[in-house]
Design a protein around this motif. Sequence first.
Motif, PDB file in Angstrom:
ATOM      1  N   GLY A   1     -31.992  23.864  -2.378  1.00 31.79           N
ATOM      2  CA  GLY A   1     -32.086  23.201  -1.077  1.00 31.79           C
ATOM      3  C   GLY A   1     -33.051  22.039  -1.013  1.00 31.79           C
ATOM      4  O   GLY A   1     -33.388  21.582   0.091  1.00 31.79           O
ATOM      5  N   TRP A   2     -33.472  21.506  -2.171  1.00 33.02           N
ATOM      6  CA  TRP A   2     -34.471  20.441  -2.200  1.00 33.02           C
ATOM      7  C   TRP A   2     -33.923  19.188  -2.871  1.00 33.02           C
ATOM      8  O   TRP A   2     -32.925  19.225  -3.590  1.00 33.02           O
ATOM      9  CB  TRP A   2     -35.725  20.893  -2.952  1.00 33.02           C
ATOM     10  CG  TRP A   2     -36.426  22.059  -2.336  1.00 33.02           C
ATOM     11  CD1 TRP A   2     -36.214  23.388  -2.606  1.00 33.02           C
ATOM     12  CD2 TRP A   2     -37.431  22.023  -1.328  1.00 33.02           C
ATOM     13  NE1 TRP A   2     -37.029  24.174  -1.836  1.00 33.02           N
ATOM     14  CE2 TRP A   2     -37.795  23.363  -1.034  1.00 33.02           C
ATOM     15  CE3 TRP A   2     -38.074  20.999  -0.635  1.00 33.02           C
ATOM     16  CZ2 TRP A   2     -38.766  23.687  -0.096  1.00 33.02           C
ATOM     17  CZ3 TRP A   2     -39.047  21.319   0.301  1.00 33.02           C
ATOM     18  CH2 TRP A   2     -39.383  22.654   0.567  1.00 33.02           C
ATOM     19  N   THR A   3     -34.598  18.082  -2.664  1.00 32.85           N
ATOM     20  CA  THR A   3     -34.291  16.834  -3.367  1.00 32.85           C
ATOM     21  C   THR A   3     -35.587  16.077  -3.621  1.00 32.85           C
ATOM     22  O   THR A   3     -36.539  16.177  -2.832  1.00 32.85           O
ATOM     23  CB  THR A   3     -33.327  15.954  -2.556  1.00 32.85           C
ATOM     24  OG1 THR A   3     -33.036  14.751  -3.307  1.00 32.85           O
ATOM     25  CG2 THR A   3     -33.918  15.545  -1.206  1.00 32.85           C
TER      26      THR A   3
ATOM     27  N   GLU B   1     -31.033   8.957   6.878  1.00 36.18           N
ATOM     28  CA  GLU B   1     -31.035  10.367   6.459  1.00 36.18           C
ATOM     29  C   GLU B   1     -31.819  11.211   7.440  1.00 36.18           C
ATOM     30  O   GLU B   1     -32.781  10.747   8.042  1.00 36.18           O
ATOM     31  CB  GLU B   1     -31.657  10.526   5.067  1.00 36.18           C
ATOM     32  CG  GLU B   1     -30.853   9.936   3.944  1.00 36.18           C
ATOM     33  CD  GLU B   1     -31.423  10.308   2.586  1.00 36.18           C
ATOM     34  OE1 GLU B   1     -32.303  11.191   2.535  1.00 36.18           O
ATOM     35  OE2 GLU B   1     -30.998   9.725   1.584  1.00 36.18           O
TER      36      GLU B   1
ATOM     37  N   ARG C   1     -26.501  12.225   5.635  1.00 38.17           N
ATOM     38  CA  ARG C   1     -26.848  11.031   4.861  1.00 38.17           C
ATOM     39  C   ARG C   1     -25.694  10.050   4.978  1.00 38.17           C
ATOM     40  O   ARG C   1     -24.551  10.387   4.670  1.00 38.17           O
ATOM     41  CB  ARG C   1     -27.087  11.366   3.395  1.00 38.17           C
ATOM     42  CG  ARG C   1     -27.428  10.161   2.527  1.00 38.17           C
ATOM     43  CD  ARG C   1     -27.758  10.580   1.098  1.00 38.17           C
ATOM     44  NE  ARG C   1     -28.109   9.440   0.292  1.00 38.17           N
ATOM     45  CZ  ARG C   1     -27.229   8.676  -0.371  1.00 38.17           C
ATOM     46  NH1 ARG C   1     -25.934   8.958  -0.304  1.00 38.17           N
ATOM     47  NH2 ARG C   1     -27.636   7.641  -1.074  1.00 38.17           N
TER      48      ARG C   1
ATOM     49  N   TYR D   1     -38.559   7.741   0.739  1.00 32.08           N
ATOM     50  CA  TYR D   1     -39.260   8.714  -0.093  1.00 32.08           C
ATOM     51  C   TYR D   1     -40.434   8.141  -0.867  1.00 32.08           C
ATOM     52  O   TYR D   1     -41.227   8.882  -1.441  1.00 32.08           O
ATOM     53  CB  TYR D   1     -38.272   9.345  -1.080  1.00 32.08           C
ATOM     54  CG  TYR D   1     -37.173  10.143  -0.417  1.00 32.08           C
ATOM     55  CD1 TYR D   1     -37.436  11.419   0.092  1.00 32.08           C
ATOM     56  CD2 TYR D   1     -35.890   9.638  -0.281  1.00 32.08           C
ATOM     57  CE1 TYR D   1     -36.439  12.160   0.707  1.00 32.08           C
ATOM     58  CE2 TYR D   1     -34.881  10.381   0.341  1.00 32.08           C
ATOM     59  CZ  TYR D   1     -35.171  11.637   0.824  1.00 32.08           C
ATOM     60  OH  TYR D   1     -34.174  12.363   1.443  1.00 32.08           O
TER      61      TYR D   1
ATOM     62  N   GLY E   1     -35.237  12.715  -4.104  1.00 38.21           N
ATOM     63  CA  GLY E   1     -34.912  11.483  -3.396  1.00 38.21           C
ATOM     64  C   GLY E   1     -35.156  10.228  -4.204  1.00 38.21           C
ATOM     65  O   GLY E   1     -35.272   9.136  -3.642  1.00 38.21           O
TER      66      GLY E   1
ATOM     67  N   GLU F   1     -31.945  16.703 -10.105  1.00 31.46           N
ATOM     68  CA  GLU F   1     -31.416  16.859  -8.748  1.00 31.46           C
ATOM     69  C   GLU F   1     -30.544  18.102  -8.619  1.00 31.46           C
ATOM     70  O   GLU F   1     -30.567  18.778  -7.592  1.00 31.46           O
ATOM     71  CB  GLU F   1     -30.622  15.616  -8.342  1.00 31.46           C
ATOM     72  CG  GLU F   1     -31.476  14.475  -7.829  1.00 31.46           C
ATOM     73  CD  GLU F   1     -32.203  14.813  -6.533  1.00 31.46           C
ATOM     74  OE1 GLU F   1     -31.581  15.362  -5.609  1.00 31.46           O
ATOM     75  OE2 GLU F   1     -33.412  14.513  -6.437  1.00 31.46           O
TER      76      GLU F   1
ATOM     77  N   ASN G   1     -31.366  20.711  -5.875  1.00 30.78           N
ATOM     78  CA  ASN G   1     -30.346  20.896  -4.837  1.00 30.78           C
ATOM     79  C   ASN G   1     -29.912  22.347  -4.733  1.00 30.78           C
ATOM     80  O   ASN G   1     -29.611  22.840  -3.634  1.00 30.78           O
ATOM     81  CB  ASN G   1     -29.125  20.027  -5.108  1.00 30.78           C
ATOM     82  CG  ASN G   1     -29.372  18.535  -4.960  1.00 30.78           C
ATOM     83  OD1 ASN G   1     -28.523  17.720  -5.316  1.00 30.78           O
ATOM     84  ND2 ASN G   1     -30.546  18.147  -4.446  1.00 30.78           N
TER      85      ASN G   1
ATOM     86  N   HIS H   1     -38.402  17.160  -0.901  1.00 34.44           N
ATOM     87  CA  HIS H   1     -38.006  17.242   0.501  1.00 34.44           C
ATOM     88  C   HIS H   1     -36.756  18.110   0.611  1.00 34.44           C
ATOM     89  O   HIS H   1     -35.967  18.207  -0.334  1.00 34.44           O
ATOM     90  CB  HIS H   1     -37.703  15.844   1.053  1.00 34.44           C
ATOM     91  CG  HIS H   1     -38.838  14.879   0.918  1.00 34.44           C
ATOM     92  ND1 HIS H   1     -39.698  14.589   1.940  1.00 34.44           N
ATOM     93  CD2 HIS H   1     -39.256  14.145  -0.147  1.00 34.44           C
ATOM     94  CE1 HIS H   1     -40.602  13.713   1.523  1.00 34.44           C
ATOM     95  NE2 HIS H   1     -40.347  13.425   0.265  1.00 34.44           N
ATOM     96  N   ARG H   2     -36.578  18.706   1.759  1.00 28.05           N
ATOM     97  CA  ARG H   2     -35.354  19.441   2.001  1.00 28.05           C
ATOM     98  C   ARG H   2     -34.160  18.472   1.991  1.00 28.05           C
ATOM     99  O   ARG H   2     -34.271  17.335   2.453  1.00 28.05           O
ATOM    100  CB  ARG H   2     -35.411  20.171   3.345  1.00 28.05           C
ATOM    101  CG  ARG H   2     -36.281  21.422   3.330  1.00 28.05           C
ATOM    102  CD  ARG H   2     -35.677  22.478   2.428  1.00 28.05           C
ATOM    103  NE  ARG H   2     -36.445  23.725   2.422  1.00 28.05           N
ATOM    104  CZ  ARG H   2     -36.172  24.751   1.614  1.00 28.05           C
ATOM    105  NH1 ARG H   2     -35.155  24.669   0.762  1.00 28.05           N
ATOM    106  NH2 ARG H   2     -36.897  25.841   1.667  1.00 28.05           N
ATOM    107  N   VAL H   3     -33.049  18.920   1.423  1.00 25.72           N
ATOM    108  CA  VAL H   3     -31.843  18.102   1.424  1.00 25.72           C
ATOM    109  C   VAL H   3     -31.489  17.777   2.873  1.00 25.72           C
ATOM    110  O   VAL H   3     -31.390  18.676   3.712  1.00 25.72           O
ATOM    111  CB  VAL H   3     -30.678  18.838   0.737  1.00 25.72           C
ATOM    112  CG1 VAL H   3     -29.384  18.036   0.869  1.00 25.72           C
ATOM    113  CG2 VAL H   3     -30.995  19.088  -0.734  1.00 25.72           C
TER     114      VAL H   3
END
Length: 555
Positions: A196-198, A370, A288, A227, A200, A189, A193, A282-284
Amino acid sequence: MTVEHMKWWGWGREGVGFHFEDKPAFAPFVEHAVGLDLHSAPAVATPDFADIDVPASQAPDALLGELRGAIGEEHVVVDDLDRVVHTYGKSIRDLIRVRAGILPRIPDVVAYPGDEDDVTRIVQVASAANAVLIPFGGGSNIAGSLEPTATETRPIISVDMGRMRLLVDIDEPAQIARIQAGALGPDLEAQLNAKGWTLGHFPDSFTHSTLGGWVATRSSGMQSDKYGDIAEMTRGLRVVRPDGTLVIRPMPNASTGPSVREMVLGSEGRLGIITEVSVQVHRVPEERVIHAYFFPRWNVALGAMQAIAASDAAPSITRVSDARETAFSMSTSKVRTGTSRILAEEVLPRIMKSKGWDLEDICMSFIGYEGSPAHVRRQRAAVEKIVKAYGGMGVGTGPGVLYDQKKFDTPYLRDFLLDRGAVADVSETVAPWSRLLELYDATVAAANAAYDEIGQPGWIMCHLSHSYHSGACLYFTFAWVAGGDEIAEYETVKASIQQSFVDHGGAISHHHGVGFEHAPWLEQDISAEGVAVMRGLFASSDPQRILNPGAIVAD
């Protein structure tokens, strides 16, 4: 060596553990639940590894020499502590045995590959020497997927993937990331991150489990409602086998015969060593948030969760605890002061009583949202309309923040109890909505009957999570104070719970895998022909029986 492991005798890192001194309601809860007085039951001393009689390595010098030549001397380890760390996972059966020095068969050598070429050379060496290979990720498995067969006479190599933990590449238009299989949850992660991604994917074992382990056991995470589980996230795979490397290219979907990708998912090392996984990312999210809700009774709460799953709402988390688990969760709260104490201990109970609720029956729920702020508002509004229709009430984000902070710490509690003579573990299942309440009632009754059989007062509690349109996961936690033979008592209780699952419409596991622990119920779950197909697959793909033999189905 740059790979860190959990403590050999328990969960997590050395120096980290559960404490109850700052939780005034916890000791009374434990005494009520299982009859254990924490104030008069001091913890046993931390086990001393020097007291453990570790079987000597059976690895021939020639095999060790070949491995050292293949991946470097510093990455081939025969140290006693390292071999014991790689013997078991972290189920209560595992912890009882390792603390007692019950080690009928342990790996003879631990190999630490640094890349796929290293893995290929290890597999080739093992194949030539007829040595057994057991892949090892973070060591968090609780289904017996890491345990060597006790009667194995061939050399056993534990292949620790911990050095292979890099984010290799992100195909941004496709939103697919290539990641080495040894990446632990936090490492994975952090790398995503930063761009800019996760992924999930946040299982309870997140801090100490790996991407390859998630794939090998078909893991689910607490945000799987949004997710998906790891099977849905996995797009492509690279798996090293004795005769070559199996490559599944990352595709949105394909019609290419029986799915080899699906065969690898949940294979627990029996089809090869997973070296790389291509996953959907996915984009962060911009926002959340986790909100807490209460329901008056368990059956009402289940109805609300079913209605949410059937609706247009798309929350990231839908979780609700039964009354027993709600009481447990409340008992772990620290001392409250000021306004928070008044709200939690005076105002909220008064409101519930005014609604006619019995405080012994209330069920606490966490629902997560989210996305963009506008999306979060829409989802929350849709969910809370359903919550209201089922007589539930929201209590804001405060409890959700606390849940988010401590969600990965619960496994430490098992060590705490074991240190004081109490046994605790978990079993999870999944079933259609139409069978969930029946399954729940029957499983609670089965566990209580098992406690009567072993002559010990016990506790069982449950939460619902991982909702689907057709059903949901029920996750049970059970505990009692050991009366004598801890493993025999465990087997009685565990068997009663697992048998209840299959007798009342549930699967033998939702996301922990099969290993040795759940294998006795596999035929009842997938039929005799299902087991025959699985056994045939493993036999034909691994005629030498060197790939984690015995896991899932006996050979």
